[in-house]
Design a protein around this motif. Sequence first.
Motif, mmCIF file in Angstrom:
data_model
loop_
_atom_site.group_PDB
_atom_site.id
_atom_site.type_symbol
_atom_site.label_atom_id
_atom_site.label_comp_id
_atom_site.label_asym_id
_atom_site.label_seq_id
_atom_site.Cartn_x
_atom_site.Cartn_y
_atom_site.Cartn_z
ATOM 1 N N ASP A 11 -30.156 37.482 21.824
ATOM 2 C CA ASP A 11 -31.595 37.638 22.034
ATOM 3 C C ASP A 11 -31.937 38.212 23.402
ATOM 4 O O ASP A 11 -33.101 38.514 23.680
ATOM 5 N N MET A 12 -30.922 38.412 24.247
ATOM 6 C CA MET A 12 -31.123 39.103 25.524
ATOM 7 C C MET A 12 -30.631 40.545 25.457
ATOM 8 O O MET A 12 -30.525 41.217 26.473
ATOM 9 N N ASN A 13 -30.307 41.023 24.264
ATOM 10 C CA ASN A 13 -29.808 42.376 24.014
ATOM 11 C C ASN A 13 -28.442 42.622 24.672
ATOM 12 O O ASN A 13 -28.089 43.750 24.997
ATOM 13 N N VAL A 14 -27.675 41.550 24.849
ATOM 14 C CA VAL A 14 -26.308 41.662 25.359
ATOM 15 C C VAL A 14 -25.362 41.734 24.167
ATOM 16 O O VAL A 14 -25.434 40.906 23.253
ATOM 17 N N ALA A 15 -24.496 42.738 24.160
ATOM 18 C CA ALA A 15 -23.590 42.931 23.032
ATOM 19 C C ALA A 15 -22.683 41.716 22.852
ATOM 20 O O ALA A 15 -22.094 41.214 23.809
ATOM 21 N N VAL A 16 -22.564 41.238 21.609
ATOM 22 C CA VAL A 16 -21.708 40.084 21.318
ATOM 23 C C VAL A 16 -20.676 40.391 20.247
ATOM 24 O O VAL A 16 -19.715 39.649 20.080
ATOM 25 N N GLY A 17 -20.852 41.462 19.493
ATOM 26 C CA GLY A 17 -19.903 41.750 18.415
ATOM 27 C C GLY A 17 -19.968 43.198 17.991
ATOM 28 O O GLY A 17 -20.947 43.905 18.271
ATOM 29 N N ALA A 18 -18.917 43.647 17.335
ATOM 30 C CA ALA A 18 -18.876 45.020 16.851
ATOM 31 C C ALA A 18 -17.991 45.086 15.615
ATOM 32 O O ALA A 18 -17.008 44.341 15.495
ATOM 33 N N ALA A 19 -18.350 45.975 14.688
ATOM 34 C CA ALA A 19 -17.558 46.197 13.474
ATOM 35 C C ALA A 19 -17.353 47.690 13.290
ATOM 36 O O ALA A 19 -18.267 48.481 13.551
ATOM 37 N N ARG A 20 -16.140 48.066 12.815
ATOM 38 C CA ARG A 20 -15.786 49.489 12.700
ATOM 39 C C ARG A 20 -15.059 49.761 11.380
ATOM 40 O O ARG A 20 -13.856 50.051 11.383
ATOM 41 N N PRO A 21 -15.724 49.678 10.247
ATOM 42 C CA PRO A 21 -15.039 50.047 8.996
ATOM 43 C C PRO A 21 -14.711 51.537 8.992
ATOM 44 O O PRO A 21 -15.448 52.350 9.578
ATOM 45 N N GLY A 22 -13.602 51.911 8.347
ATOM 46 C CA GLY A 22 -13.161 53.298 8.412
ATOM 47 C C GLY A 22 -12.744 53.881 7.075
ATOM 48 O O GLY A 22 -12.353 53.157 6.158
ATOM 49 N N ILE A 23 -12.832 55.202 6.985
ATOM 50 C CA ILE A 23 -12.361 55.961 5.828
ATOM 51 C C ILE A 23 -11.038 56.618 6.223
ATOM 52 O O ILE A 23 -11.021 57.485 7.102
ATOM 53 N N PRO A 24 -9.910 56.235 5.642
ATOM 54 C CA PRO A 24 -8.629 56.864 5.994
ATOM 55 C C PRO A 24 -8.667 58.355 5.691
ATOM 56 O O PRO A 24 -9.277 58.794 4.710
ATOM 57 N N GLU A 25 -8.022 59.150 6.538
ATOM 58 C CA GLU A 25 -8.096 60.594 6.336
ATOM 59 C C GLU A 25 -7.389 61.039 5.059
ATOM 60 O O GLU A 25 -7.609 62.156 4.600
ATOM 61 N N ALA A 26 -6.585 60.157 4.454
ATOM 62 C CA ALA A 26 -5.987 60.485 3.159
ATOM 63 C C ALA A 26 -7.049 60.691 2.091
ATOM 64 O O ALA A 26 -6.792 61.348 1.067
ATOM 65 N N LEU A 27 -8.251 60.126 2.314
ATOM 66 C CA LEU A 27 -9.348 60.270 1.360
ATOM 67 C C LEU A 27 -10.282 61.418 1.731
ATOM 68 O O LEU A 27 -11.285 61.641 1.050
ATOM 69 N N LEU A 28 -9.995 62.114 2.812
ATOM 70 C CA LEU A 28 -10.862 63.170 3.307
ATOM 71 C C LEU A 28 -10.204 64.537 3.178
ATOM 72 O O LEU A 28 -8.977 64.646 3.128
#
Length: 609
Positions: A160-177
Amino acid sequence: MNSQFRKTGLGWIVLIVAAVVIAAPAVAQDPALQTGLVANWAFDETSGTTAYDTVSGANAELLNHMFGPGEFWTTGILGGGLDFVPASDGSYPSGALVGNPAALDLGTNTCTLSTWVNMDHLPSAGAGIECIYDSRTDDICMYLDKGNAELRFKVTTADDMNVAVGAARPGIPEALLTASTWHHVVGTYDGEFARVYCDGLLIDAVGPSLLSRTAYVRPAGTQIQTGQIAGMGYQPADPSVSGSVDQSFFSGSIDDMAIWNRALNANEVAYLYNSGAGRPVVSTNPTIAPPAPPAMPSPVVHLTFDGNTTNSGTGGATYDGTIVDGTLGLNSYVAGKSGQGLYLQNQGDDHKTNGDFVSVPYTLTTNSGAISFWCKPDFFFTYMGIFDNSGSAASPQEDWEMWLYEDGNLTWRAENPQYRNYFDLDLVGSPPDKWYYITAVWQSPVGDAGKASISLYVDGQFAAGGDGPTIAAGDTFYLGGGNDGNEYAVAVFDDLQIFDQALTSAQVKALYDSYSVQIPGDATGDGQVTDADSQRLAANWGAITQTPGYTWWEMGDFDGDEVVGPKDAAIMAANWGYGIPAPAAAVPEPSTLMLLLVLPLMLLLRRQR
């Protein structure tokens, strides 16, 4: 006034109720596609130095280009598109500066970023990080990641103070690109999981990992970080930071980019993809229902500990458990959460050999699965083993394990030391010697069996997530410890279930809810339907999103439709006074939300005519 009307003491209530119920929200309905849309760049201008946002005016200004501004424009998948071709020596980087418009400070803990992407090369052939859409605080990002050979979506959550507490990074493997091909890429965040879709299909889902174990804030209760300086095709410099420069330039084209302050459902994503033909975000505004939730799977291993360790799961007697009775531990069957539970009474802190634990000859499925059980620790101590695994020959004590710290922090990981989940029981005011329902879930993304997202739930609620490389589990699962060198549990365990597929958040919650006999109208869980429950209902009246720290039931949603409203009030009225002596079961105080119970009250009036 009619004497019967006065005699019931309800006439004045009905008059107030009528006004309140008129303003009560309708049952939640699926939103139209453009609900929550905060920005949309169609890139159909074909000339000039501005890409216009037709929703909120968050226009993007085109910057340098090695061939001049006119070369930004290209043919997209849906009309025009925007092309980024940075010079090989970096002397003429190109990008589109969105800046810091107020419309992109979403003020929610949900979002969607959707765009069409045509890469000049695959991620592993790039320069490192290449930003399709990026912001200086990484609140919402989409980029090529050379090191992980993925196209990633990232979201950063803040307190609630706008301080970062978490992050998520789902990805698409380049084998699918495929390079030089248009792909529809969508990232969503629903307050628990960030998901990334490619060409209409869900590829990966990751819950936010916590940036600090000791400064815990529940990710599902936070907002997406605000104050971004955003750009397309690069990460803009931050003018407030000395030495900050434009960087991470993307080589390729984009089309029809849009941002919502809510998470699109899978069917909405598939609608926009339209089997590869695409549909413009603003062409029509249909209402598209989400897919039906999956059915609850059956556990392969299910040990109830009702006087034995017999497996009642689908795996049968092959996976019966065995109590390993070490020379330095004790075990017994005691009162459990439901029926009996197994008490592993080991010696506590620094007890690392010859403890008591449960051994199950089951190999955890590497790509997808879940472990769920009740646990009541006697006390917290550092490295108390909750579950363990026979592991690999190289590191038998470090793979697929869960443990506690003396400060009450619960942790689990699938490989040391790549990634782990944290949940601090103590910081949320919970003591030892209390039952906790614990669920660990893991799921590999499509196309990358060497990686998995792992998630931790406590008492049916998402606690933390993360993702990273994973390894094959050993051929034996241990409950309460298992490997000498780790410390054995001092706790009661009950109702262990192991699944060979990942559970959704809804399935985890359903499991947790199934253990308590929920009395309709009893929001506080004290076995009575009283004024305290009506106050809880009042505090959440009209809610269509979940309040952090509460289940839907605890908010007053007794009919399970994820809306707190008149139907729930009617259920409470029908059960008013349950569990308390008759004199206390009178009509509730008018200060409470029982004023909203128009339907039950009208029925009472009718009966007295």
